[in-house]
Design a protein around this motif. Structure first.
Motif, mmCIF file in Angstrom:
data_model
loop_
_atom_site.group_PDB
_atom_site.id
_atom_site.type_symbol
_atom_site.label_atom_id
_atom_site.label_comp_id
_atom_site.label_asym_id
_atom_site.label_seq_id
_atom_site.Cartn_x
_atom_site.Cartn_y
_atom_site.Cartn_z
ATOM 1 N N ALA A 1 0.853 4.333 -2.906
ATOM 2 C CA ALA A 1 0.539 5.709 -2.504
ATOM 3 C C ALA A 1 1.659 6.707 -2.823
ATOM 4 C CB ALA A 1 0.233 5.744 -1.009
ATOM 5 N N SER A 2 2.794 6.240 -3.301
ATOM 6 C CA SER A 2 3.951 7.112 -3.541
ATOM 7 C C SER A 2 3.857 7.848 -4.870
ATOM 8 C CB SER A 2 5.239 6.287 -3.512
ATOM 9 O OG SER A 2 5.432 5.708 -2.244
ATOM 10 N N ASP A 3 4.252 9.121 -4.863
ATOM 11 C CA ASP A 3 4.238 9.926 -6.080
ATOM 12 C C ASP A 3 5.337 9.516 -7.061
ATOM 13 O OD1 ASP A 3 2.052 11.443 -5.298
ATOM 14 O OD2 ASP A 3 3.305 12.974 -4.339
ATOM 15 N N ALA B 1 1.027 4.815 -8.501
ATOM 16 C CA ALA B 1 -0.232 4.515 -9.188
ATOM 17 C C ALA B 1 0.014 3.716 -10.468
ATOM 18 C CB ALA B 1 -0.986 5.807 -9.508
ATOM 19 N N THR C 1 0.819 -1.216 0.000
ATOM 20 C CA THR C 1 0.000 0.000 0.000
ATOM 21 C C THR C 1 0.855 1.269 0.000
ATOM 22 O OG1 THR C 1 -0.229 -0.237 2.397
ATOM 23 C CG2 THR C 1 -2.031 -1.069 1.051
#
Length: 178
Positions: free
Chosen positions: A142-144, A162, A138
């Motif tokens: 969630a990391s850019d 993503a 998770t």
């Protein structure tokens, strides 16, 4: 795009910096040319600790892909597991349970490299065999921006969490332990 001390450029068209399986998978990528970036590195610095120190990238700004071998009875199968560089994969609990395996362990290096067509220290989820699940932690999803392997030791990819969560066969779940 600069990340740490590395200058990343679009990976499409730079097949010399990618494992064949990764280049093939990216050729079918319709997310846009800037969704996966690549930078050449010193192959001797591909392992997380040395890489992060040399290129000024925090371990939590990278993700490692490990290959897990799952077994139940006579059946053996494999999965790619992606966790932040600062974390470890919870193989014996979260991964084993999700895969429905009686036993799960890290695949032997020679097995992992032979089955993926990627170099040890560069294995990534882009281009893994189509029938393998890709378990994405998770925190990774969630990391850019994350630095991951390119399939070879001589480069790294820069991607969004993503993008990794949207890979074929990807399942997002908590599989890391700090």
């Amino acid at each position: 795009m600069q990340f740490g001390t590395l200058e990343f450029e679009p990976a499409q068209g730079r097949s010399e910096l990618l494992a064949e399986a990764t280049a093939t998978a990216l050729a079918g990528n319709h997310s846009g040319p800037d969704s996966v970036l690549v930078a050449a590195i010193d192959p001797g610095l591909a392992d997380t600790e040395a890489f992060c120190a040399q290129y000024e990238i925090a371990p939590e700004a990278g993700a490692n892909c490990v290959i897990v071998e799952a077994r139940r009875g006579e059946r053996t199968w494999y999965a790619g597991c992606l966790v932040l560089g600062s974390d470890k994969v919870d193989v014996n609990s979260a991964v084993r349970k999700h895969l429905g395996a009686k036993k799960a362990s890290f695949a032997a290096v020679d097995t992992a490299t032979a089955l993926t067509g990627m170099e040890y220290g560069g294995i990534n989820p882009i281009g893994l065999p189509a029938d393998w699940p890709v378990l994405v932690d998770t925190a990774v999803a969630a990391s850019d921006h994350l630095v991951i392997g390119s399939g070879i030791r001589g480069s790294k990819l820069l991607v969004a969490g993503a993008f990794l969560a949207a890979l074929p066969n990807a399942v997002v779940l908590p599989i890391a332990r700090g």
